[in-house]
Design a protein around this motif. Structure first.
Motif, mmCIF file in Angstrom:
data_model
loop_
_atom_site.group_PDB
_atom_site.id
_atom_site.type_symbol
_atom_site.label_atom_id
_atom_site.label_comp_id
_atom_site.label_asym_id
_atom_site.label_seq_id
_atom_site.Cartn_x
_atom_site.Cartn_y
_atom_site.Cartn_z
ATOM 1 N N ILE A 223 -2.992 -6.403 16.609
ATOM 2 C CA ILE A 223 -3.096 -6.496 15.157
ATOM 3 C C ILE A 223 -1.906 -5.604 14.547
ATOM 4 N N SER A 224 -1.502 -4.644 15.222
ATOM 5 C CA SER A 224 -0.286 -3.851 14.455
ATOM 6 C C SER A 224 0.937 -4.750 14.696
ATOM 7 N N ILE A 225 1.070 -5.278 15.777
ATOM 8 C CA ILE A 225 2.433 -6.132 15.846
ATOM 9 C C ILE A 225 2.327 -7.300 15.046
ATOM 10 N N GLY A 226 1.003 -7.987 14.763
ATOM 11 C CA GLY A 226 0.558 -9.113 13.835
ATOM 12 C C GLY A 226 1.076 -8.621 12.322
ATOM 13 N N THR A 227 0.503 -7.408 12.007
ATOM 14 C CA THR A 227 0.911 -6.864 10.798
ATOM 15 C C THR A 227 2.347 -6.602 10.479
ATOM 16 N N SER A 229 4.794 -8.170 11.873
ATOM 17 C CA SER A 229 5.355 -9.471 11.707
ATOM 18 C C SER A 229 5.175 -10.078 10.419
ATOM 19 N N GLY A 230 3.956 -9.891 9.986
ATOM 20 C CA GLY A 230 3.696 -10.461 8.640
ATOM 21 C C GLY A 230 4.347 -9.755 7.579
ATOM 22 N N CYS A 231 4.342 -8.202 7.679
ATOM 23 C CA CYS A 231 5.100 -7.496 6.631
ATOM 24 C C CYS A 231 6.760 -7.832 6.591
ATOM 25 N N LEU A 232 7.241 -8.165 7.835
ATOM 26 C CA LEU A 232 8.851 -8.339 7.897
ATOM 27 C C LEU A 232 8.892 -9.784 7.222
ATOM 28 N N ALA A 233 7.896 -10.600 6.976
ATOM 29 C CA ALA A 233 8.025 -12.071 6.587
ATOM 30 C C ALA A 233 8.259 -11.880 4.901
ATOM 31 N N THR A 234 7.875 -10.843 4.508
ATOM 32 C CA THR A 234 7.853 -10.390 2.966
ATOM 33 C C THR A 234 9.324 -9.744 2.856
ATOM 34 N N ASP A 235 9.601 -9.115 1.353
ATOM 35 C CA ASP A 235 10.473 -8.277 1.066
ATOM 36 C C ASP A 235 10.441 -6.860 1.305
ATOM 37 N N MET A 236 9.450 -6.463 2.037
ATOM 38 C CA MET A 236 9.213 -5.326 2.415
ATOM 39 C C MET A 236 10.224 -4.499 3.109
ATOM 40 N N THR A 237 10.757 -3.178 2.861
ATOM 41 C CA THR A 237 11.407 -2.397 3.524
ATOM 42 C C THR A 237 11.089 -2.536 5.082
ATOM 43 N N THR A 238 12.129 -2.157 5.951
ATOM 44 C CA THR A 238 11.561 -1.877 7.468
ATOM 45 C C THR A 238 10.879 -0.724 7.732
ATOM 46 N N SER A 239 11.232 0.317 7.261
ATOM 47 C CA SER A 239 10.265 1.508 7.156
ATOM 48 C C SER A 239 8.864 1.359 6.922
ATOM 49 N N LYS A 240 8.442 0.766 5.724
ATOM 50 C CA LYS A 240 7.333 0.508 5.173
ATOM 51 C C LYS A 240 6.703 -0.483 6.050
ATOM 52 N N ALA A 241 7.584 -1.511 6.336
ATOM 53 C CA ALA A 241 6.771 -2.605 7.189
ATOM 54 C C ALA A 241 6.410 -1.792 8.791
ATOM 55 N N LEU A 242 7.236 -1.088 9.417
ATOM 56 C CA LEU A 242 6.752 -0.427 10.612
ATOM 57 C C LEU A 242 5.458 0.802 10.425
ATOM 58 N N GLY A 243 5.515 1.112 9.144
ATOM 59 C CA GLY A 243 4.531 2.099 8.983
ATOM 60 C C GLY A 243 3.202 1.505 8.524
ATOM 61 N N PHE A 244 3.329 0.333 7.746
ATOM 62 C CA PHE A 244 1.883 -0.376 7.852
ATOM 63 C C PHE A 244 1.401 -1.036 9.186
ATOM 64 N N GLY A 245 2.520 -1.599 9.896
ATOM 65 C CA GLY A 245 2.282 -2.377 11.122
ATOM 66 C C GLY A 245 1.587 -1.256 12.069
ATOM 67 N N ALA A 246 1.951 0.072 12.204
ATOM 68 C CA ALA A 246 1.392 1.020 13.081
ATOM 69 C C ALA A 246 0.043 1.383 12.507
ATOM 70 N N LEU A 247 -0.494 1.289 11.461
ATOM 71 C CA LEU A 247 -1.413 2.046 11.124
ATOM 72 C C LEU A 247 -2.908 1.394 11.883
#
Length: 259
Positions: A223-227, A229-247
């Motif tokens: 779920i973390s890796i999928g999250t 990947s999904g965040c990176l498909a948007t305009d979200m910054t890398t740091s935020k995408a990694l943070g949301f992905g790790a949650l």
């Protein structure tokens, strides 16, 4: 049994972090750990890139150690003669941590594209699936090889498409498909581990109560890796995408101490 298994999960990942990075006093997030507090700050937009890079390096070390030395990690946790299925699941959890950390590493340190980072991150999955198939693990543990073959083909296909241009499929669409596959599979394993065993491995679901939490934790790593990947498909910054992905994974890991 529930309490001892929760302790085993905590001990396993904690010991792997100690082996990988002896200078890190408290490498895994808890509610009082500065890393968790920093992750919250990152999500709010106030964190520094340096902290994200440190966590990425730690993730690479922990993931590699757990994936390659699952038996040693469990033994250092006080678990002698660990069940072969627990060894396999511990290895798979380590591989997922490594996969997430590889994406972070190539994005933060190598300035690679999202597609290149995700494509390279598929390599550990392909290697792990091949190892399981060719060393007879599936026969020894009594689960079907068909699920492993399907996951191997899907992971190899994703890796190839991420690393190569395709006229039939745009990279943004590929990101969304990749995210959807991991999220659906992660929810299946994370929330319905018994059904996941029956669906993917055709295993006798009456004998998996001891490993349910391992399977669930593995599912939440997906779920973390999928999250991510999904965040990176948007305009979200890398740091935020990694943070949301790790949650998802971090939250499930912390909750395993109490459930």
């Amino acid at each position: 049994m529930r309490c001892s298994l929760s302790n085993l999960l905590v001990q396993t990942i904690f010991i792997s972090s100690v082996i990988a990075s002896t200078h890190a006093a408290r490498p895994f997030p808890t509610t009082r750990n500065p890393l968790t507090q920093q992750a919250i700050i990152d999500l709010r937009g106030g964190g520094g890139l340096a902290t994200t890079k440190v966590i990425t390096k730690l993730g690479l070390a922990v993931g590699t150690t757990t994936a390659l030395s699952a038996k040693t990690v469990l033994e250092k946790s006080g678990i002698e003669n660990a069940d072969p299925m627990n060894l396999l699941l511990t290895r798979r959890i380590g591989e997922s941590i490594l996969q997430f950390s590889i994406v972070a590493y190539f994005l933060l340190f190598q300035d690679a594209s999202v597609y290149t980072a995700l494509g390279i991150a598929c390599i550990p999955v392909v290697v792990e699936m091949c190892k399981t198939l060719f060393d007879g693990t599936h026969k020894a543990l009594g689960f079907s090889a068909s699920g492993q073959i399907i996951c191997l083909v899907i992971s190899a296909t994703f890796g190839f498409l991420f690393l190569n241009d395709s006229r039939q499929l745009s990279k943004d669409t590929l990101l969304k498909i990749h995210s959807g596959f991991l999220l659906s599979n992660g929810v299946l394993m994370g929330c319905f581990p018994k059904f996941a065993c029956k669906f993917w491995g055709q295993m006798d679901v009456t004998d998996v109560s001891v490993i349910e939490k391992f399977i669930s934790l593995w599912g939440f790593s997906y779920i973390s890796i999928g999250t991510l990947s999904g965040c990176l498909a948007t305009d979200m910054t890398t740091s935020k995408a990694l943070g949301f992905g790790a949650l998802p994974f971090v939250s499930r890991f912390v909750l395993s101490k109490f459930l």
